[in-house]
Enzyme design. Structure first.
Site, PDB file in Angstrom:
ATOM      1  N   LEU A 215       0.871  -1.225  -0.028  1.00 32.77           N
ATOM      2  CA  LEU A 215      -0.052  -0.079  -0.065  1.00 32.77           C
ATOM      3  C   LEU A 215       0.977   1.085  -0.165  1.00 32.77           C
ATOM      4  O   LEU A 215       1.645   1.304   0.895  1.00 32.77           O
ATOM      5  CB  LEU A 215      -0.902   0.012   1.245  1.00 32.77           C
ATOM      6  N   ASP A 216       0.645   2.130  -1.011  1.00 33.77           N
ATOM      7  CA  ASP A 216       1.234   3.376  -0.936  1.00 33.77           C
ATOM      8  C   ASP A 216       2.757   3.473  -1.148  1.00 33.77           C
ATOM      9  O   ASP A 216       3.489   4.514  -1.059  1.00 33.77           O
ATOM     10  CB  ASP A 216       1.274   4.322   0.210  1.00 33.77           C
ATOM     11  N   GLU A 217       3.377   2.304  -1.840  1.00 33.28           N
ATOM     12  CA  GLU A 217       4.772   1.935  -2.053  1.00 33.28           C
ATOM     13  C   GLU A 217       4.741   1.893  -3.613  1.00 33.28           C
ATOM     14  O   GLU A 217       5.967   1.616  -3.873  1.00 33.28           O
ATOM     15  CB  GLU A 217       5.057   0.681  -1.305  1.00 33.28           C
TER      16      GLU A 217
END
Lengths: 284, 284, 284, 284
Positions: free
Chosen positions: C227-229
């Site tokens: 996530l969000d990476e």
């Protein structure tokens, strides 16, 4: 949304002025949500905006105005007390480009712009679809058929009939006649698609392309009879390069226009702008 | 720092052009560190910059030039092949303001600006202290005593004696005579303390203050005989508000000037700028 | 809009590579509208994008692909040739916030985003009104009623049925399951409402408010199972101050989100983004 | 430079507070050059800064303090009255990188930073040359020879001997011990070379490069014992792209560092910063 009164003042600077206003507010139990001051040291003019919660306040709007008037007179104030619950009535004027119009409508729809929008006026019929979506009456003023004078007479009538407080030229590509500029002084906002005073007048993106600038921009300003010379409220810029065509610059510029206009209109609606000569104080 | 050759080309666009240049480079075993292309679709002009590692290359500078010349002629190229090991000789011209001068000197000192600075010229003596710190000869050309014509004659001589490749006007407050502008065409860079074309001419910060703009800026451009009209290399802006006095704007503007000039000079020294008519292609 | 082919390549860097590709293009009479190159010197990987006018080209799409394949194999290229006339099919996923959705729809409507939008999917029914305005089918996938697993199964089916090329999470507040992330690798774009890697995860504006940062932002990135990476395509920031409440930051942040997402989606649709490991090359 | 007193207050918000302070100022004939207010609505804390011309004021510093103290106590104020004529004594701490050090020295030299700089301390000897130019005593504290504990003891002694009011870590690459952080609370400013909270800790540019962000930045903050966690005064960002190497990012980042630190230090010296819990109110 919490109800507030906004007390906006400009007057000659004077020792004791802030003390008097603050004392008045304290005497009536005003809780101050936001306060801004500015002294123009060159002209000796003082500017002040208070946003006051009405919860604790021991005055309604009418009695506030009555009680404050003697103080205002004493200090020779230009002033107003606006009520956040009383929405301003905004007319949007547009032509063929929809980006500014649609952006303002959406911000209004979501409550970011706290106002009424009772009418949209176009010098072309194309923007009707967006007006319809947002259920706002649309008036097509046919400049070609009517001629410029009659067309603007019709617009003037519409603004009166709809009791408009603020007229927003959302890429409205017609130059307002001097008399209308005069009537709407301080109550009409335009977006110019350049970083003024660069590239005033027509086709600013082509001018910018021809000059080879490395940043383009947009300017939100009050309408005055001197075209593109009115008090500036907000400006926005974006970086460009040699690889941007004039068409790319138009595309990038639109984002500047949208942002600058949305900010400018919001500042005005929240009584954050004070016009002083040909400049603005913006308590953003 | 790794040695590179920079092959910079502009010519009429033509099918096969890139293939021919790329094949030439491949034939001589060139490793390309950085490559940039741009086609101006309006004028049909093509621009190209290759930065080539000399490690693998099977040509020295002289033989590269000899071998490439027929190809260059075939495609009617304006072109040059510069050697990163051969530093350009830069003269800095300054007046009373030190911020741009000191910034350039420091970037040179730390190796960010890869050049020689054999001379600093002032129309006032005050900048000598900074020249001394960096052990750069300083010449005070006394405009008051000499008169403008003799003073510029002296500057012209200095530029020749020091074999200057690039003249940088680091807030040099004298307008160059037309003949000198002509001689230094494409080889003299100025920093103007406004976001051109806004506020050309004198006292731009005062002009900006009077107009009430919400952003100020600086413009780095080549010197031409039409003052403040030369090809723009870089521009920089900063947000201001009503609370900024003209003095604040000067202070904030200096940061714009420093940045825009440093970028512009570096782009030029690294052969990243191609002038085309009155505009620049900058492969930043 | 002029038809173009976009030849996008990434492969190990090698001398002769550009010459071979350029020669191929010249041999088939290709006029190059825009060309971009990048060598990642750390990994020795080469990236290249050509936009080719089809007017002069002596190959149709099919024969171009056939003829180019041997060259592509020789140089171990990842590559594609896309046709600007063949619009990608984009699904928009949204929740309760309309700003990103409405902005993308408007840019699509005006032709700035050159794609088809055959479907909008919401985990709440509220966005239907906007879908209706733009005459795009809207599917409400009721996460509460269905449970997360069944809901995502339904979404997966919809994406297949509508033959979706690109899935855009326009503030879609549900975390995609790993398997779907895997399937959509490089074909799903998210907007995260912070300047990543700052404030990953939930409530980034509150996090930013609590930390007292002076700039907030938004990040447009490819969806990955972490996530969000995922690889970042575009980021946007705005200045804030102590006077901005968390609500003000939300309002200002929305403008960042809208801009970053619109840019990211456009870059993707124009084949300007190449993913390399966990980063992107963006030929903007 | 006109002499002013700066009255800086933070205290629990209360009706009548501004009236009382303003009345006090009016009673003593204070001309207010600049006034700023802020109420933190979440915590109910009030912040206020007045810059008062001493020309008309009927109190000297000592008697102002005496007369104001009862009012301050009544409202439980944290407060100070600083005199613009009384310069703060600033120590600069540096390591091997000169850009922030040289920039601060130059701004001090030209009067933009209104302070004394009685000492520069380095954990390496290289910065002595710049100290010498500006005729500031330089102390090399040899961390290798002394060990960290003795080295910081020596620094602590130097700060005391030179009666330092503000310690600026101008890219000083040593982590201050907790006790020193405690002693210097609110009186030591650091520049961190990332956009915090992204990339806290060591090698932020390499971290940024590895993550593939599209903007890099710098953060000016007060030193606290929790590394990189102190109250943020100012942040600055610059756009980067795939074509920027980690080295390019270092170069671009330096411009952010210089700007953010210069702003932060100036705000502090002009008493424009109030620390509240782990955040700052900056009356910029």
């Amino acid at each position: 949304m919490q109800q507030t009164f906004r007390l906006v003042i400009d007057c000659p600077d004077q020792i004791g002025l802030v003390a008097s206003v603050s004392q008045f507010l304290a005497d009536h139990n005003a809780t101050i949500v936001e306060a801004n001051h500015h002294t123009d040291l060159q002209t000796g003019r003082f500017f002040m905006r208070h946003e006051i919660s009405t919860d604790s306040l021991k005055l309604d709007h009418k009695s506030f105005v009555e009680e404050f008037t003697p103080l205002a007179n004493e200090y020779q104030m230009n002033w107003k007390l606006s009520d956040s619950n009383k929405k301003q009535r905004v007319a949007l004027l547009a032509s063929l480009e929809s980006h500014c119009l649609v952006d303002l409508l959406h911000r209004w729809h979501t409550g970011e712009l706290h106002c009424d929008i009772p009418v949209i006026i176009g010098n072309h019929p194309q923007m009707k679809q967006f007006a319809d979506w947002y259920k706002v009456p649309f008036h097509w003023v046919d400049f070609k058929a009517l001629g410029k004078e009659a067309a603007f007479a019709q617009i003037t009538t519409l603004l009166q009939e709809y009791k408009i407080d603020l007229t927003v030229l959302a890429r409205f590509m017609q130059i307002l006649p001097d008399t209308l500029c005069q009537e709407l002084q301080g109550k009409a906002i335009n977006i110019h698609h350049s970083f003024l005073p660069s590239f005033a007048g027509a086709k600013p993106y082509q001018q910018a392309y021809d000059r080879g600038v490395k940043l383009i921009g947009a300017t939100c300003h009050y309408v005055t009879k001197d075209l593109d010379e009115g008090p500036i409220i907000e400006q926005s810029v974006k970086r460009i390069s040699h690889s941007d065509s004039a068409a790319d610059m138009v595309r990038k510029g639109k984002d500047c226009e949208v942002t600058a206009l949305a900010h400018g209109v919001r500042y005005h609606l929240e009584d954050r702008v004070i016009i002083h000569r040909n400049k603005t104080v913006v308590f953003a």
